[in-house]
Each structure stands twice: as structure tokens, then as C-alpha cells.
Design a protein around this motif. Structure first.
Motif, mmCIF file in Angstrom:
data_model
loop_
_atom_site.group_PDB
_atom_site.id
_atom_site.type_symbol
_atom_site.label_atom_id
_atom_site.label_comp_id
_atom_site.label_asym_id
_atom_site.label_seq_id
_atom_site.Cartn_x
_atom_site.Cartn_y
_atom_site.Cartn_z
ATOM 1 N N GLY A 12 0.784 -1.231 0.000
ATOM 2 C CA GLY A 12 0.000 0.000 0.000
ATOM 3 C C GLY A 12 0.813 1.276 0.000
ATOM 4 N N PHE A 13 2.137 1.150 -0.014
ATOM 5 C CA PHE A 13 2.983 2.335 0.098
ATOM 6 C C PHE A 13 4.123 2.259 -0.922
ATOM 7 C CE2 PHE A 13 1.089 1.240 4.132
ATOM 8 C CZ PHE A 13 0.469 2.432 4.508
ATOM 9 N N VAL A 14 4.581 3.415 -1.371
ATOM 10 C CA VAL A 14 5.643 3.471 -2.368
ATOM 11 C C VAL A 14 6.992 3.155 -1.725
ATOM 12 C CG1 VAL A 14 6.886 5.038 -3.921
ATOM 13 C CG2 VAL A 14 4.392 5.101 -3.819
ATOM 14 N N ASN A 15 7.788 2.346 -2.439
ATOM 15 C CA ASN A 15 9.179 2.073 -2.058
ATOM 16 C C ASN A 15 9.302 1.414 -0.689
ATOM 17 O OD1 ASN A 15 12.000 2.148 -2.591
ATOM 18 N ND2 ASN A 15 12.227 3.961 -1.319
ATOM 19 N N ARG A 16 8.483 0.377 -0.444
ATOM 20 C CA ARG A 16 8.552 -0.325 0.834
ATOM 21 C C ARG A 16 8.929 -1.787 0.613
ATOM 22 N NH1 ARG A 16 9.494 2.261 5.346
ATOM 23 N NH2 ARG A 16 8.550 0.528 6.491
ATOM 24 N N LEU A 17 10.157 -1.998 0.138
ATOM 25 C CA LEU A 17 10.749 -3.324 0.013
ATOM 26 C C LEU A 17 11.994 -3.334 0.895
ATOM 27 C CD1 LEU A 17 10.900 -6.135 -1.353
ATOM 28 C CD2 LEU A 17 12.237 -5.066 -3.174
ATOM 29 N N GLN A 18 12.021 -4.244 1.878
ATOM 30 C CA GLN A 18 13.137 -4.276 2.821
ATOM 31 C C GLN A 18 13.783 -5.668 2.849
ATOM 32 O OE1 GLN A 18 12.677 -1.519 6.386
ATOM 33 N NE2 GLN A 18 10.569 -2.278 6.225
ATOM 34 N N LYS A 19 15.074 -5.652 3.189
ATOM 35 C CA LYS A 19 15.847 -6.899 3.290
ATOM 36 C C LYS A 19 16.445 -7.015 4.681
ATOM 37 C CE LYS A 19 19.791 -9.382 1.238
ATOM 38 N NZ LYS A 19 20.798 -9.386 0.147
ATOM 39 N N PHE A 20 16.233 -8.189 5.311
ATOM 40 C CA PHE A 20 16.744 -8.452 6.637
ATOM 41 C C PHE A 20 17.640 -9.703 6.571
ATOM 42 C CE2 PHE A 20 12.632 -6.396 7.067
ATOM 43 C CZ PHE A 20 12.846 -5.428 8.050
ATOM 44 N N VAL A 21 18.889 -9.562 6.984
ATOM 45 C CA VAL A 21 19.833 -10.684 6.988
ATOM 46 C C VAL A 21 19.773 -11.379 8.343
ATOM 47 C CG1 VAL A 21 22.262 -11.352 6.839
ATOM 48 C CG2 VAL A 21 21.356 -9.605 5.318
ATOM 49 N N ARG A 22 19.616 -12.687 8.329
ATOM 50 C CA ARG A 22 19.544 -13.419 9.603
ATOM 51 C C ARG A 22 20.921 -13.500 10.237
ATOM 52 N NH1 ARG A 22 16.563 -19.288 10.598
ATOM 53 N NH2 ARG A 22 16.824 -19.319 12.873
ATOM 54 N N VAL A 23 20.978 -13.274 11.532
ATOM 55 C CA VAL A 23 22.249 -13.271 12.265
ATOM 56 C C VAL A 23 22.184 -14.257 13.440
ATOM 57 C CG1 VAL A 23 22.843 -10.930 11.611
ATOM 58 C CG2 VAL A 23 21.478 -11.301 13.666
#
Length: 311
Positions: free
Chosen positions: A300-311
Motif C-alpha cells: 500500500g505504500f511506495v518504495n517499501r521493500l526491505q531486506k533483513f539478513v539473519r544473524v
């Protein structure tokens, strides 16, 4: 070091500045291939500045590398991209709620198979009326959740031959949410009935998991549509993303809810907000890549793709 998030054994670090270039549109869903490429189903930004919605407005699939650089674009191939999913051969299934079709693609974007007739709704109970997701079963059959304008699951052969449909419950969601469509009808709440089957997932034993979103539950069926079980107590589940440990990451309201296949909660995390590492309202799509990194998409929002690396 990026923002640290997560819960229990599932701890992640946000990859800051990913992707490298802002995405001009709302990202409905995301998948990754074995080479680390990321395929984002994007709803084009409209004149209002907001992304297109489930009724249409144009969309495309953007291809990024693991580092977040844009390396490809399939072009304007869809009206309202919704769910995107990839099989082990690297073939990609894309559901289009605006044009009422499901398409299977090569990584280049070439169309390999089309289910449904573009721009044409199916007859009541039949494929399709705003399909939400499509996946493959271990034997190659294709299962589609036909979720926004009718409450059905459809099964096809690998060649696209319709085998069966199951489900029930009147379609009441569109009128209650958007004020369109029939105003009468009874919301499906019983076993085997749905109120927006938003995602479908088939496990290695060919059990069919259906995220019955507006009922805040999943239901499990055999491949032939026999009802097996219900897991209540979910929070607006949008997509089921399996991990290498065999657990299911349900992205939805509040963030990420991690469950065993039996429904036991393993972890839950998500912070509300519009900043990096936060979620504005509800997570609509997601994927886990070959290195265990989690990608989240907020449609529903512009430019809301995020990446999370598992630690």
C-alpha cells in the motif's frame, strides 16, 4: 551495523540502503532465485502519488541483484500484480487481480503458461475472479487462491487443465472494504469456507494450506479438497513463507509470525512505523532467499521493500 530486529532464535539485521535505487511504486510481493536475483511485483504509482490497488492501474516486475542493484524489468505486463511465487526450476507464477489471470514466466519474463482469460471474470465458482496467489504442488499441479471476489481454491494440471475447485462462503469483502460488488451475502466462517483466501501453499506431503485472511486463520486440505484442520488465532495473514528449518513465516498485520506446520508459534516480531526496519501497516508479501535473508513487501505504500539478513 543496521537495525537489529527479530524474536527468539530468529534475529535479523536490516540491510540499510537496500535496494540501491528507490522503487517508484507499491511492491505487492517478492521472490528470489537460486542466483540471488530478486523479483519484485510492483504496482505502478498513479497520478495521486499512491500505488495502484487490487483493481488495476498498471504494474511490472522489477529484477534486482542480491546487492539491490536493478538489473532488469519485465515491462508493463499486468494490471494489478498481487502474488508472485517461484518453483525449484526458477519459473515464476504471477497472479493479477485486475486482469483475472495467472501467468507462468521464465526468469526473462517470457510467458510460458496463462490460466484464465485476460480481462474476463470466470463464472461464479469457476476460475477466476481476482486471483491472489498461485503455487505448484510436488507433482507439478498448480493451486490458485481465488480470493478477493470469490472464496475458492482451484487446482490445475501442470499443463493448465482445470481439475477441481473447492471452498465456500459469499463474497462480502469487496463491498465491506471498498463499497463495490454485492452488498448481501453471508461471510464464510465454517470449516471449508473462506473470507478472502489470500495465499495458498502446498507442502512436501501435498497438504494444501490456505491463509483465510479475514477469518484470521489457516485451513489445511488434502490435494483433493478434503478438509483436514484449522489453525485459529492468526493476525491478518497475507503470505506463508517456509524456511529451511521447516517453519512458516506468516507476513501480515504487525509483521512476521513464525509457526510450525502444526500451528505452534515459534517467534513473532515487527515494529510499527514508517522508518527503516519498521512496518507501516501490514506486510503483504515476502520471501526467504538461499542465504536465509528475509525480504518484506508493503503493497500500500511506495518504495517499501526491505531486506533483513539473519544473524
Amino acid at each position: 551495523m543496521g537495525k537489529r530486529v527479530g524474536s527468539g532464535a530468529y534475529q535479523y539485521e536490516l540491510v540499510e540502503g537496500w535496494p540501491k535505487t528507490p522503487i517508484e511504486g507499491g511492491i505487492a510481493d517478492v521472490v528470489c532465485d537460486a542466483k540471488g536475483n530478486v523479483y519484485a511485483a510492483v504496482r505502478n504509482t498513479q497520478d495521486t502519488g499512491k500505488p495502484g490497488n487490487i483493481f488495476g492501474g498498471g504494474g511490472h516486475v522489477l529484477v534486482l541483484d542480491r546487492d539491490g542493484n536493478v538489473v532488469g524489468n519485465w515491462g508493463t505486463i499486468c494490471s494489478a500484480p498481487h502474488g508472485i511465487w517461484m518453483n525449484q526450476a526458477g519459473e515464476i507464477f504471477l497472479s493479477d487481480t485486475g486482469d483475472h489471470v495467472v501467468t507462468k514466466h521464465a526468469p526473462s519474463g517470457e510467458v510460458l503458461l496463462t490460466l484464465g482469460t485476460r480481462g474476463q471474470q470466470g463464472t461464479p465458482g469457476a476460475p477466476f475472479n481476482m486471483p491472489t496467489h498461485a503455487v505448484e504442488a510436488p507433482n507439478g499441479d498448480i493451486f490458485v487462491s481465488d480470493g478477493y471476489a470469490q472464496n475458492r481454491i482451484h487446482r490445475f494440471s501442470a499443463k493448465g487443465e482445470h481439475i477441481l475447485s473447492f471452498g465456500g462462503g459469499d463474497s462480502v469483502f469487496l463491498h465491506r472494504r471498498f463499497g463495490v460488488g454485492p452488498s448481501d451475502g453471508v461471510q464464510g466462517t465454517g470449516p471449508g469456507e473462506f473470507n478472502v483466501p489470500h495465499d495458498v501453499m502446498v507442502d512436501a506431503a501435498s497438504r494444501v494450506y490456505v491463509l483465510d485472511r479475514e477469518n484470521n486463520r489457516w485451513q489445511v486440505f488434502s490435494a483433493d479438497g478434503e478438509h483436514l484442520s484449522i489453525q485459529d488465532g492468526l493476525d491478518h495473514p497475507n503470505k506463508c513463507v517456509p524456511d529451511a528449518d521447516g517453519n512458516y513465516h506468516l507476513v501480515g498485520a504487525g509483521g512476521v509470525d513464525i509457526r510450525t506446520p502444526a500451528g505452534e508459534q515459534v517467534a513473532r516480531w515487527g515494529e510499527k512505523g514508517d522508518g527503516p526496519g519498521q512496518f507501516i501497516a501490514t506486510v503483504h508479501g515476502g520471501w526467504i532467499d538461499d542465504q536465509g535473508a528475509l525480504y518484506t513487501a508493503e503493497a500500500g505504500f511506495v518504495n517499501r521493500l526491505q531486506k533483513f539478513v539473519r544473524v
